[in-house]
Design a protein around this motif. Structure first.
Motif, PDB file in Angstrom:
ATOM      1  N   VAL A  29       0.830  -1.206   0.000  1.00 17.92           N
ATOM      2  CA  VAL A  29       0.000   0.000   0.000  1.00 17.92           C
ATOM      3  C   VAL A  29       0.866   1.259   0.000  1.00 17.92           C
ATOM      4  N   ASP A  30       0.224   2.379  -0.333  1.00 14.17           N
ATOM      5  CA  ASP A  30       0.863   3.678  -0.168  1.00 14.17           C
ATOM      6  C   ASP A  30       0.437   4.254   1.173  1.00 14.17           C
ATOM      7  N   ARG A  31       0.855   5.474   1.452  1.00 17.56           N
ATOM      8  CA  ARG A  31       0.534   6.058   2.758  1.00 17.56           C
ATOM      9  C   ARG A  31      -0.968   6.270   2.961  1.00 17.56           C
ATOM     10  N   PRO A  32      -1.691   6.831   1.995  1.00 14.34           N
ATOM     11  CA  PRO A  32      -3.139   6.951   2.187  1.00 14.34           C
ATOM     12  C   PRO A  32      -3.814   5.598   2.385  1.00 14.34           C
ATOM     13  N   GLY A  33      -3.320   4.571   1.701  1.00 11.44           N
ATOM     14  CA  GLY A  33      -3.880   3.232   1.901  1.00 11.44           C
ATOM     15  C   GLY A  33      -3.674   2.740   3.313  1.00 11.44           C
ATOM     16  N   TRP A  34      -2.518   3.063   3.894  1.00  4.82           N
ATOM     17  CA  TRP A  34      -2.259   2.682   5.283  1.00  4.82           C
ATOM     18  C   TRP A  34      -3.191   3.442   6.228  1.00  4.82           C
ATOM     19  N   VAL A  35      -3.387   4.728   5.959  1.00  6.90           N
ATOM     20  CA  VAL A  35      -4.288   5.529   6.798  1.00  6.90           C
ATOM     21  C   VAL A  35      -5.686   4.926   6.794  1.00  6.90           C
ATOM     22  N   GLN A  36      -6.202   4.595   5.615  1.00  5.01           N
ATOM     23  CA  GLN A  36      -7.540   4.010   5.522  1.00  5.01           C
ATOM     24  C   GLN A  36      -7.611   2.692   6.276  1.00  5.01           C
ATOM     25  N   ALA A  37      -6.612   1.832   6.082  1.00  4.42           N
ATOM     26  CA  ALA A  37      -6.614   0.524   6.744  1.00  4.42           C
ATOM     27  C   ALA A  37      -6.594   0.666   8.253  1.00  4.42           C
ATOM     28  N   ASN A  38      -5.828   1.619   8.753  1.00  2.00           N
ATOM     29  CA  ASN A  38      -5.717   1.761  10.193  1.00  2.00           C
ATOM     30  C   ASN A  38      -6.871   2.516  10.811  1.00  2.00           C
ATOM     31  N   PRO A  44      -4.463  -7.620  12.688  1.00  2.00           N
ATOM     32  CA  PRO A  44      -5.195  -8.835  13.062  1.00  2.00           C
ATOM     33  C   PRO A  44      -6.702  -8.644  13.116  1.00  2.00           C
ATOM     34  N   PHE A  45      -7.173  -7.395  13.106  1.00  2.00           N
ATOM     35  CA  PHE A  45      -8.584  -7.145  13.321  1.00  2.00           C
ATOM     36  C   PHE A  45      -9.385  -7.040  12.034  1.00  2.00           C
ATOM     37  N   HIS A  46      -8.739  -7.200  10.893  1.00  2.00           N
ATOM     38  CA  HIS A  46      -9.456  -7.149   9.628  1.00  2.00           C
ATOM     39  C   HIS A  46     -10.113  -8.503   9.358  1.00  2.00           C
ATOM     40  N   ASP A  47     -11.400  -8.492   9.068  1.00  2.00           N
ATOM     41  CA  ASP A  47     -12.130  -9.740   8.831  1.00  2.00           C
ATOM     42  C   ASP A  47     -11.713 -10.373   7.498  1.00  2.00           C
ATOM     43  N   PRO A  48     -11.689 -11.707   7.415  1.00  2.00           N
ATOM     44  CA  PRO A  48     -11.980 -12.610   8.531  1.00  2.00           C
ATOM     45  C   PRO A  48     -10.738 -13.084   9.291  1.00  2.00           C
ATOM     46  N   HIS A  49      -9.543 -12.965   8.689  1.00  2.00           N
ATOM     47  CA  HIS A  49      -8.357 -13.536   9.327  1.00  2.00           C
ATOM     48  C   HIS A  49      -7.192 -12.556   9.436  1.00  2.00           C
ATOM     49  N   GLY A  50      -7.448 -11.265   9.208  1.00  2.00           N
ATOM     50  CA  GLY A  50      -6.366 -10.294   9.242  1.00  2.00           C
ATOM     51  C   GLY A  50      -5.762 -10.078   7.865  1.00  2.00           C
ATOM     52  N   ARG A  51      -4.790  -9.168   7.801  1.00  2.00           N
ATOM     53  CA  ARG A  51      -4.105  -8.885   6.549  1.00  2.00           C
ATOM     54  C   ARG A  51      -2.742  -8.263   6.856  1.00  2.00           C
ATOM     55  N   LEU A  52      -1.802  -8.501   5.957  1.00  2.00           N
ATOM     56  CA  LEU A  52      -0.459  -7.940   6.081  1.00  2.00           C
ATOM     57  C   LEU A  52      -0.346  -6.730   5.171  1.00  2.00           C
ATOM     58  N   LEU A  53       0.101  -5.606   5.721  1.00  2.00           N
ATOM     59  CA  LEU A  53       0.280  -4.381   4.959  1.00  2.00           C
ATOM     60  C   LEU A  53       1.768  -4.057   4.874  1.00  2.00           C
ATOM     61  N   LEU A  54       2.253  -3.812   3.675  1.00  2.00           N
ATOM     62  CA  LEU A  54       3.621  -3.367   3.438  1.00  2.00           C
ATOM     63  C   LEU A  54       3.553  -1.992   2.794  1.00  2.00           C
ATOM     64  N   VAL A  55       4.158  -0.991   3.428  1.00  2.61           N
ATOM     65  CA  VAL A  55       4.027   0.400   2.982  1.00  2.61           C
ATOM     66  C   VAL A  55       5.219   0.740   2.104  1.00  2.61           C
ATOM     67  N   ALA A  56       5.043   0.606   0.807  1.00  2.24           N
ATOM     68  CA  ALA A  56       6.142   0.700  -0.152  1.00  2.24           C
ATOM     69  C   ALA A  56       6.916   2.017  -0.083  1.00  2.24           C
ATOM     70  N   PRO A  57       6.253   3.186  -0.068  1.00  7.86           N
ATOM     71  CA  PRO A  57       7.036   4.431  -0.066  1.00  7.86           C
ATOM     72  C   PRO A  57       7.910   4.587   1.168  1.00  7.86           C
ATOM     73  N   ASN A  58       7.442   4.096   2.301  1.00 12.59           N
ATOM     74  CA  ASN A  58       8.232   4.218   3.531  1.00 12.59           C
ATOM     75  C   ASN A  58       9.432   3.277   3.521  1.00 12.59           C
ATOM     76  N   ILE A  59       9.250   2.102   2.959  1.00  6.61           N
ATOM     77  CA  ILE A  59      10.363   1.162   2.851  1.00  6.61           C
ATOM     78  C   ILE A  59      11.451   1.757   1.965  1.00  6.61           C
ATOM     79  N   VAL A  60      11.046   2.354   0.842  1.00  5.07           N
ATOM     80  CA  VAL A  60      12.016   2.999  -0.044  1.00  5.07           C
ATOM     81  C   VAL A  60      12.695   4.163   0.662  1.00  5.07           C
ATOM     82  N   HIS A  61      11.913   4.950   1.398  1.00  9.66           N
ATOM     83  CA  HIS A  61      12.479   6.106   2.105  1.00  9.66           C
ATOM     84  C   HIS A  61      13.543   5.668   3.110  1.00  9.66           C
TER      85      HIS A  61
END
Length: 342
Positions: free
Chosen positions: A66-75, A129-146
């Motif tokens: 995800v990008d940063r806005p995607g992380w904001v929405q997910a969280n 862990p709270f995303h239905d039904p079993h959670g999800r892994l988020l990797l924030v690409a721009p931050n990793i590059v930064h």
């Protein structure tokens, strides 16, 4: 009920604006980063399984780059889910009226959005862990590059290193499916104690105040301080210490065999690890656990001590049922856990 307390749409819009876009990359470079992170996450599953013996079923929890806005929405979604039992209990006790209207959902939306926007520029990855039904892994690409640019890390090594840590968390929750419900039950347990707590003269106002103070280092535990509530938080501290410590042990155990520059990466990254980084750290701040970073380092010490004494197979008894999870006291005294569980 939570919709009356926080304007989540406003929080997401503001948080995304504050977070910004991140480092400048070309379209081709961005596509290459996304592809590499997906491949590294998939590769990490087998590496974690081989090292730990934990077998996570395929397809149970998606990996999202995800990008940063995607992380904001997910969280924002995750934050809303975590708060829901607490807010529902409080609003059943005292339906929102004057307090909710006076504070205003837009005010709390601005505050939550500001917090998420700040964090969105720092997070590399997380398991939600709270995303239905079993959670999800988020990797924030721009931050990793930064960060890889900032510390001068080898991009290929650094991306696998990040994925190895975060994938360990995904494996923890998907190979141990009861863990997700266990953590959420602890949130509900706190909510139930709030409903009967005389310490909360006005529960909704205090939760709003705690959300506001969280950006200044305050926490819900400043107002949720009964012995019963502190006992729950101690249990959560033990579990979170275990999860983080276990991920660090996996990183350090697997890393040298597949990441040539792992020692350099670890040394440089530790210098900047004091910052907030994942939903887990957001929860620590909200629950007043972020001041106890030593207990998370103790988690790795606990795992290493037990594994050194009995081996990884015997250690894995910790994942069999909730009763086997270490308490906060046992994290600091691994021998006590060994004697009780093994």
């Amino acid at each position: 009920m939570t919709r009356e307390m926080v304007d989540w749409d406003l929080a997401v819009k503001l948080g995304s604006r504050i977070a910004g876009e991140g480092p400048t990359v070309s379209r081709d470079e961005a596509a290459a980063v996304v592809a590499e992170l997906r491949a590294d996450a998939a590769r990490s599953t087998g590496l974690v399984r081989e090292f730990t013996g934990l077998d996570a079923p395929d397809g149970t929890a998606p990996v999202l780059v995800v990008d940063r806005p995607g992380w904001v929405q997910a969280n924002a979604d995750g934050f809303r889910t975590v708060l829901a039992p607490l807010v529902d209990t409080l609003t059943e006790k005292k339906p929102p009226s004057g307090v909710a209207l006076a504070v205003g959902s837009k005010v709390t939306g601005v505050e939550v959005g500001g917090l998420l926007g700040f964090l969105a520029g720092k997070v590399l990855g997380q398991f939600d862990p709270f995303h239905d039904p079993h959670g999800r892994l988020l990797l924030v690409a721009p931050n990793i590059v930064h960060v890889e640019r900032e510390i001068g890390a080898d991009p290929t090594d650094f991306r696998l290193w990040v994925c190895l840590h975060e994938e360990t968390h995904r494996v923890q929750f998907t190979a141990v499916p009861w863990m997700r419900d266990h953590l959420f039950s602890e949130v509900r347990a706190i909510a139930e104690t709030v409903g009967s707590s005389s310490a909360l003269e006005d529960g909704l106002q205090r939760v709003v105040d705690a959300l506001r103070s969280s950006t200044r280092g305050g926490s819900l535990m400043d107002v949720l301080g009964s012995p019963e509530q502190k006992e729950i938080v101690d249990r959560v501290t033990g579990v979170m210490s275990l999860l983080e410590g276990h991920a660090d042990v996996v990183m350090d155990g697997v890393g040298p065999s597949v990441i040539p520059s792992v020692e350099t990466i670890r040394g440089k990254f530790n210098d900047r690890r004091g910052g907030v980084g994942t939903l887990d750290r957001l929860l620590r701040r909200l629950l007043g656990l972020d001041a106890k970073m030593a207990q998370y380092r103790d988690g790795a010490t606990f795992v290493r001590a037990v594994v050194d004494k009995v081996g990884m197979t015997e250690f894995n008894a910790v994942w069999e049922r909730a009763e086997n999870l270490p308490s906060k006291a046992e994290i600091a005294d691994p021998e006590t856990w060994v004697a009780r569980v093994l």
